[in-house]
Design an enzyme around this catalytic site. Structure first.
Site, PDB file in Angstrom:
ATOM      1  N   ASP A  73      22.252 -26.832   6.452  1.00 41.34           N
ATOM      2  CA  ASP A  73      21.772 -25.723   5.624  1.00 41.34           C
ATOM      3  C   ASP A  73      20.392 -25.288   6.113  1.00 41.34           C
ATOM      4  O   ASP A  73      19.711 -26.023   6.832  1.00 41.34           O
ATOM      5  CB  ASP A  73      21.696 -26.170   4.153  1.00 41.34           C
ATOM      6  CG  ASP A  73      21.426 -25.004   3.209  1.00 41.34           C
ATOM      7  OD1 ASP A  73      20.862 -25.235   2.139  1.00 41.34           O
ATOM      8  OD2 ASP A  73      21.758 -23.842   3.560  1.00 41.34           O
ATOM      9  N   ASN A  74      19.976 -24.081   5.747  1.00 41.71           N
ATOM     10  CA  ASN A  74      18.587 -23.615   5.895  1.00 41.71           C
ATOM     11  C   ASN A  74      18.073 -23.515   7.319  1.00 41.71           C
ATOM     12  O   ASN A  74      16.880 -23.765   7.559  1.00 41.71           O
ATOM     13  CB  ASN A  74      17.641 -24.536   5.115  1.00 41.71           C
ATOM     14  CG  ASN A  74      18.079 -24.749   3.693  1.00 41.71           C
ATOM     15  OD1 ASN A  74      18.366 -25.866   3.276  1.00 41.71           O
ATOM     16  ND2 ASN A  74      18.159 -23.671   2.932  1.00 41.71           N
ATOM     17  N   ASP A  89      21.095 -31.328   4.481  1.00 38.69           N
ATOM     18  CA  ASP A  89      20.448 -30.420   3.518  1.00 38.69           C
ATOM     19  C   ASP A  89      19.237 -31.085   2.882  1.00 38.69           C
ATOM     20  O   ASP A  89      18.970 -30.933   1.689  1.00 38.69           O
ATOM     21  CB  ASP A  89      21.467 -30.008   2.441  1.00 38.69           C
ATOM     22  CG  ASP A  89      20.963 -28.866   1.579  1.00 38.69           C
ATOM     23  OD1 ASP A  89      21.443 -28.742   0.420  1.00 38.69           O
ATOM     24  OD2 ASP A  89      20.077 -28.096   2.034  1.00 38.69           O
ATOM     25  N   GLU A 102      19.813 -19.135  -1.100  1.00 37.74           N
ATOM     26  CA  GLU A 102      20.433 -19.233  -2.423  1.00 37.74           C
ATOM     27  C   GLU A 102      19.680 -18.374  -3.449  1.00 37.74           C
ATOM     28  O   GLU A 102      18.465 -18.393  -3.522  1.00 37.74           O
ATOM     29  CB  GLU A 102      20.483 -20.699  -2.898  1.00 37.74           C
ATOM     30  CG  GLU A 102      19.192 -21.451  -2.793  1.00 37.74           C
ATOM     31  CD  GLU A 102      19.065 -22.227  -1.482  1.00 37.74           C
ATOM     32  OE1 GLU A 102      19.681 -21.819  -0.486  1.00 37.74           O
ATOM     33  OE2 GLU A 102      18.335 -23.215  -1.461  1.00 37.74           O
ATOM     34  N   LYS A 155      13.593 -30.399   6.374  1.00 34.78           N
ATOM     35  CA  LYS A 155      13.878 -29.783   7.683  1.00 34.78           C
ATOM     36  C   LYS A 155      13.340 -30.626   8.843  1.00 34.78           C
ATOM     37  O   LYS A 155      13.936 -30.670   9.902  1.00 34.78           O
ATOM     38  CB  LYS A 155      13.274 -28.391   7.722  1.00 34.78           C
ATOM     39  CG  LYS A 155      11.755 -28.380   7.450  1.00 34.78           C
ATOM     40  CD  LYS A 155      11.188 -26.977   7.379  1.00 34.78           C
ATOM     41  CE  LYS A 155       9.674 -27.046   7.253  1.00 34.78           C
ATOM     42  NZ  LYS A 155       9.001 -26.000   7.966  1.00 34.78           N
TER      43      LYS A 155
HETATM   44  O1  7JW Z   1      18.126 -24.773   0.491  1.00 36.97           O
HETATM   45  C1  7JW Z   1      16.796 -25.077   0.524  1.00 36.97           C
HETATM   46  C2  7JW Z   1      15.820 -24.115   0.332  1.00 36.97           C
HETATM   47  C3  7JW Z   1      14.452 -24.459   0.382  1.00 36.97           C
HETATM   48  C4  7JW Z   1      13.425 -23.404   0.175  1.00 36.97           C
HETATM   49  C5  7JW Z   1      12.264 -23.689  -0.539  1.00 36.97           C
HETATM   50  C6  7JW Z   1      11.322 -22.688  -0.753  1.00 36.97           C
HETATM   51  C7  7JW Z   1      11.548 -21.413  -0.238  1.00 36.97           C
HETATM   52  F1  7JW Z   1      10.633 -20.446  -0.444  1.00 36.97           F
HETATM   53  C8  7JW Z   1      12.688 -21.132   0.482  1.00 36.97           C
HETATM   54  C9  7JW Z   1      13.633 -22.135   0.683  1.00 36.97           C
HETATM   55  C10 7JW Z   1      14.074 -25.797   0.611  1.00 36.97           C
HETATM   56  C11 7JW Z   1      15.067 -26.778   0.794  1.00 36.97           C
HETATM   57  N1  7JW Z   1      14.713 -28.081   0.998  1.00 36.97           N
HETATM   58  C12 7JW Z   1      15.691 -28.996   1.171  1.00 36.97           C
HETATM   59  C13 7JW Z   1      17.028 -28.640   1.165  1.00 36.97           C
HETATM   60  N2  7JW Z   1      17.403 -27.351   0.967  1.00 36.97           N
HETATM   61  C14 7JW Z   1      16.440 -26.422   0.763  1.00 36.97           C
HETATM   62 MG    MG Z   2      19.347 -26.324   1.328  1.00 32.33          MG
END
Ligand code: 7JW
Ligand code: MG
Length: 214
Positions: free
Chosen positions: A169-170, A141, A199, A144
């Site tokens: 995740d993601n 997590d 989330e 990416k």
């Molecule tokens: O759960 C997440 C969501 C997002 C993220 C940021 C901006 C957006 F617009 C959409 C999603 C970044 C993340 N980076 C590291 C770990 N987890 C993440």
């Molecule tokens: Mg995440």
């Protein structure tokens, strides 16, 4: 100096959650981030899928890549058996400091070890410095672009065994296409996709489970 968003989340927890009660910490972070300020915690919808997979795996030795404020470390830590060994890796010192206080407040200080630094520096140290043999569970997590390189590193450091579970995740937003393509086509993993939502938003997102074939 004004508080950072991560410090504002921590302050809200310290004021509104119940000390020593991980569930109240998780719920309080979700309340803050769904009503006041969005933050990149795995959240409650994907969090319930994470809970289910952690319970099914019942891991003894596990690692999280990307601690942030400690939301998923609290979420996972609260489900672990007493002698489990859980390492969470965070490169940002300010995030690590917030997570340390979050875990302490939740009463999980002795269950979760926060390792500060880059995953590519720490993962190769797990065997010798942290006395890890192989990992039962890895929650991915963090950034990416690191998902695939760190998966290859886990393989090459012989930290995976038959049945090791990687949960990422993601995989839709922000997305990790090279990681998805790799685990789904390299022949070393049995993959399952869990469609959910980003989330605190209505946008689609998903978790990917990749079980190492050994
Ligand atoms: O759960 C997440 C969501 C997002 C993220 C940021 C901006 C957006 F617009 C959409 C999603 C970044 C993340 N980076 C590291 C770990 N987890 C993440
Ligand atoms: Mg995440």
């Amino acid at each position: 100096m004004a508080l950072s968003k991560e410090e504002r989340i921590l302050e809200f927890v310290l004021k509104n959650a119940v000390r020593g009660d991980p569930d109240s910490v998780v719920d309080t972070i979700d309340r803050y981030c769904s009503s006041k300020e969005w933050a990149m915690n795995v959240g409650n919808e994907k969090g319930l899928i994470l809970d289910k997979i952690v319970k099914e795996t019942n891991p003894s030795v596990l690692v999280e890549l990307g601690t942030y404020c400690g939301y998923s470390a609290v979420r996972i830590g609260r489900l672990l058996k007493p002698d489990a060994r859980f390492f969470t890796l965070e490169v940002n010192p300010k995030f690590a400091d917030v997570a340390r206080q979050m875990l302490e407040f939740a009463g999980l200080k002795d269950k979760v070890q926060i390792l500060e630094g880059a995953t590519y520096d720490i993962i190769p140290q797990l065997k010798k410095k942290y006395e890890v043999d192989t990992l039962d569970f890895v929650f991915v997590d963090h950034w990416k672009d690191q998902y695939k390189p760190d998966t290859l590193l886990l393989e090459n450091c012989n930290l995976l065994r038959k049945g090791s579970v990687i949960l990422a995740d993601n995989v839709i937003v922000p997305g990790a296409p090279d990681f998805l393509k790799y685990v789904r086509t390299c022949g070393k993993y049995d993959c399952t996709n869990y469609l959910s939502h980003l989330e605190y938003m209505n946008e689609d997102d998903a978790l990917e489970k990749a079980v190492f074939r050994g």
